[in-house]
Design a protein around this motif. Structure first.
Motif, mmCIF file in Angstrom:
data_model
loop_
_atom_site.group_PDB
_atom_site.id
_atom_site.type_symbol
_atom_site.label_atom_id
_atom_site.label_comp_id
_atom_site.label_asym_id
_atom_site.label_seq_id
_atom_site.Cartn_x
_atom_site.Cartn_y
_atom_site.Cartn_z
ATOM 1 N N GLN A 1 0.833 -1.211 0.000
ATOM 2 C CA GLN A 1 0.000 0.000 0.000
ATOM 3 C C GLN A 1 0.870 1.263 0.000
ATOM 4 N N ALA A 2 1.937 1.233 0.818
ATOM 5 C CA ALA A 2 2.826 2.390 0.891
ATOM 6 C C ALA A 2 3.491 2.640 -0.464
ATOM 7 N N VAL A 3 3.948 1.557 -1.127
ATOM 8 C CA VAL A 3 4.581 1.701 -2.446
ATOM 9 C C VAL A 3 3.572 2.247 -3.452
ATOM 10 N N ALA A 4 2.347 1.683 -3.431
ATOM 11 C CA ALA A 4 1.305 2.117 -4.380
ATOM 12 C C ALA A 4 0.957 3.595 -4.161
ATOM 13 N N LEU A 5 0.857 4.003 -2.906
ATOM 14 C CA LEU A 5 0.533 5.410 -2.616
ATOM 15 C C LEU A 5 1.651 6.338 -3.076
ATOM 16 N N TYR A 6 2.897 5.911 -2.836
ATOM 17 C CA TYR A 6 4.036 6.736 -3.246
ATOM 18 C C TYR A 6 4.045 6.910 -4.764
ATOM 19 N N VAL A 7 3.877 5.796 -5.480
ATOM 20 C CA VAL A 7 3.894 5.840 -6.949
ATOM 21 C C VAL A 7 2.662 6.596 -7.473
ATOM 22 N N GLY A 8 1.499 6.279 -6.889
ATOM 23 C CA GLY A 8 0.243 6.895 -7.341
ATOM 24 C C GLY A 8 0.244 8.412 -7.191
ATOM 25 N N TYR A 9 0.635 8.889 -6.007
ATOM 26 C CA TYR A 9 0.675 10.340 -5.791
ATOM 27 C C TYR A 9 1.757 10.994 -6.650
ATOM 28 N N GLY A 10 2.849 10.245 -6.929
ATOM 29 C CA GLY A 10 3.909 10.757 -7.799
ATOM 30 C C GLY A 10 3.381 11.002 -9.198
ATOM 31 N N ILE A 11 2.608 10.040 -9.697
ATOM 32 C CA ILE A 11 2.018 10.169 -11.042
ATOM 33 C C ILE A 11 1.028 11.339 -11.053
ATOM 34 N N LEU A 12 0.201 11.387 -9.994
ATOM 35 C CA LEU A 12 -0.806 12.456 -9.877
ATOM 36 C C LEU A 12 -0.143 13.838 -9.901
ATOM 37 N N GLU A 13 0.982 13.923 -9.180
ATOM 38 C CA GLU A 13 1.698 15.199 -9.101
ATOM 39 C C GLU A 13 2.200 15.617 -10.480
ATOM 40 N N ARG A 14 2.750 14.622 -11.217
ATOM 41 C CA ARG A 14 3.282 14.922 -12.552
ATOM 42 C C ARG A 14 2.180 15.348 -13.504
ATOM 43 N N VAL A 15 1.019 14.691 -13.384
ATOM 44 C CA VAL A 15 -0.090 14.994 -14.289
ATOM 45 C C VAL A 15 -0.743 16.314 -13.899
ATOM 46 N N ALA A 16 -0.910 16.514 -12.578
ATOM 47 C CA ALA A 16 -1.676 17.669 -12.112
ATOM 48 C C ALA A 16 -0.911 18.986 -12.234
ATOM 49 N N SER A 17 0.423 18.944 -12.022
ATOM 50 C CA SER A 17 1.189 20.202 -12.010
ATOM 51 C C SER A 17 1.034 21.019 -13.300
ATOM 52 N N LEU B 1 -1.324 20.847 -15.469
ATOM 53 C CA LEU B 1 -2.736 21.248 -15.598
ATOM 54 C C LEU B 1 -3.028 22.474 -14.748
ATOM 55 N N ILE B 2 -2.529 22.450 -13.491
ATOM 56 C CA ILE B 2 -2.749 23.585 -12.583
ATOM 57 C C ILE B 2 -2.096 24.849 -13.144
ATOM 58 N N ASP B 3 -0.867 24.690 -13.669
ATOM 59 C CA ASP B 3 -0.156 25.838 -14.258
ATOM 60 C C ASP B 3 -0.948 26.423 -15.427
ATOM 61 N N ARG B 4 -1.518 25.512 -16.249
ATOM 62 C CA ARG B 4 -2.272 25.955 -17.428
ATOM 63 C C ARG B 4 -3.527 26.726 -17.015
ATOM 64 N N VAL B 5 -4.235 26.157 -16.002
ATOM 65 C CA VAL B 5 -5.463 26.815 -15.512
ATOM 66 C C VAL B 5 -5.126 28.170 -14.908
ATOM 67 N N THR B 6 -4.020 28.211 -14.124
ATOM 68 C CA THR B 6 -3.626 29.468 -13.470
ATOM 69 C C THR B 6 -3.273 30.529 -14.505
ATOM 70 N N SER B 7 -2.482 30.119 -15.520
ATOM 71 C CA SER B 7 -2.074 31.113 -16.523
ATOM 72 C C SER B 7 -3.255 31.547 -17.385
ATOM 73 N N ALA B 8 -4.231 30.654 -17.580
ATOM 74 C CA ALA B 8 -5.414 31.009 -18.382
ATOM 75 C C ALA B 8 -6.302 31.998 -17.636
ATOM 76 N N SER B 9 -6.384 31.821 -16.315
ATOM 77 C CA SER B 9 -7.267 32.707 -15.529
ATOM 78 C C SER B 9 -6.601 34.050 -15.232
ATOM 79 N N ALA B 10 -5.255 34.125 -15.406
ATOM 80 C CA ALA B 10 -4.547 35.379 -15.070
ATOM 81 C C ALA B 10 -4.776 36.449 -16.148
#
Lengths: 341, 50
Positions: B23-39, B41-50
């Motif tokens: 579970q610990a390995v899966a969470l580490y890998v899962g959140y790592g992937i999420l971070e790579r995908v989300a970052s 996207l968040i930057d794009r949304v932020t720059s679009a709204s600015a």
């Protein structure tokens, strides 16, 4: 409606509390299992389950910490392996003591009192450090990572055979290693803490390795002793896997954010809050023990608020500071762009 | 969650350590992937709204 045998309120509490603990762990490098076990005790979990689940949570966070720092710096593998054996013996003895105390009906009381002393002690140490930081004008007293502290050199000078050679070049008596490792293991098994906050100083100050080797060796020994603690309590059904899993889901995310926050927020700015949180947590457990002694549940809510609420408050302060710093950086970038235009 | 009750204590404890580890390995890998995908996207949304 129940999920994993828990009410939605408890489910949300465990995930969010795990998140707050994760932020603290990621930011301060400590504050993992020693907040979990007392919370489970206050929530009414039997002492062996609270302790076993605390150790299993510690094991999970150790796996994540090792994955994150797979290059754990210098590790004295021989010392780490020896410590693992001694820590495991200490954990085994501590767990037997817990089950013995449970049979006498005083395991909760002993564990609670131990936590009151432990958390208050750590809290006061942090408050003292915060007070000293206010007074300090410079950082001239910083020690080199490769230096062995004078107290460790003094202990190493008493050559009680058999002496073992350390990777760092020094020599330590086997009895020092057995004593410090066994003591840390006993505390871990008795109150369900991972013991990183006492294991690392024990390796550094008592056995006498450089700081970098102490951190790496502590992490190495801690991972395996965490697994052993989980195994020991798991043998007698003393681990609530649903609770551990929910806490890990929150803490794995929180630890990432807390760890990233160290690059933005100065630890010195928030260390005083961490000290206050520890003292409040200690007071919360003290109130819970008082309520048990008086035979009333009236103080239980206040205990949970003090213990869980203070953790949430400090985690929120760190996140707030991250947001403020990020907004500040964004404003600076915007003004720089405007002035160029 | 995962039913270990039917297993002997030794197998229960070993399975428990394994599940927490995975579970610990899966969470580490899962959140790592999420971070790579989300970052981004968040930057794009932020720059679009600015």
């Amino acid at each position: 409606m129940e999920l994993l045998g828990l009410s939605p309120a408890l489910l949300a509490l465990f995930v969010s509390f795990g998140f707050a603990v994760g932020v603290l762990f990621g930011f301060f490098g400590m504050g993992g299992s020693f907040l979990i076990t007392p919370t489970l005790l206050i929530l009414g979990y039997p002492a062996p389950v609270a302790i076993g689940s605390g150790l299993a949570f510690y094991f999970g966070t150790s796996v994540i910490a090792v994955l994150k720092h797979y290059d754990v710096g210098q590790v004295d593998y021989r010392l780490g392996a020896l410590l693992f054996v001694v820590l495991s013996i200490g954990i085994e003895l501590g767990s037997r003591l817990v089950f013995g105390l449970e049979a006498l009906g005083i395991a909760g009381l002993v564990t609670g009192v131990a936590y009151v002393v432990l958390l208050a002690g750590i809290g006061l140490l942090f408050l003292r450090r915060a007070y000293r930081l206010e007074d300090a004008e410079d950082d001239d007293d910083e020690v080199s990572d490769e230096e062995i502290p004078p107290v460790a050199r003094k202990i190493q000078s008493y050559e009680v055979p058999p002496m073992l050679s350390l990777t760092s070049g020094g020599r330590a008596s086997l009895w020092t290693i057995l004593g410090s490792g066994g003591g840390v293991g006993l505390i871990s098994g008795l109150i369900g803490v991972g013991g990183g906050f006492i294991r690392m100083p024990a390796i550094y100050y008592l056995i006498g390795t450089p700081l970098t080797a102490a951190v790496g060796t502590s992490l190495f020994a801690g991972l395996f002793s965490g697994a052993f603690g989980t195994f020991t309590y798991g043998m007698s059904g003393g681990v609530d896997l649903a609770v551990v899993s929910l806490l890990l889901v929150g803490s794995a995310l929180g630890a990432r954010i807390g760890s990233a926050a160290t690059a933005i927020v100065e630890e010195d700015d928030v260390i005083v809050y961490f000290g206050i949180m520890m003292v409040l947590a200690s007071a919360g457990i003290g109130l819970s023990e008082l309520a048990n002694w008086l035979g009333t549940g009236a103080l239980d809510v206040l205990s949970v608020v003090l213990l869980v609420g203070s953790s949430f408050a400090v985690a929120s302060i760190i996140l707030y500071q991250v947001l403020v710093s990020a907004e500040g950086a964004e404003t600076d970038t915007q003004s720089a762009t405007d002035s160029k235009g | 969650m995962i039913e270990f009750a039917g297993l002997p204590p030794l197998a229960q404890a070993t399975a428990l350590v394994g599940v927490v580890f995975l579970q610990a390995v899966a969470l580490y890998v899962g959140y790592g992937i999420l971070e790579r995908v989300a970052s981004p996207l968040i930057d794009r949304v932020t720059s679009a709204s600015a």
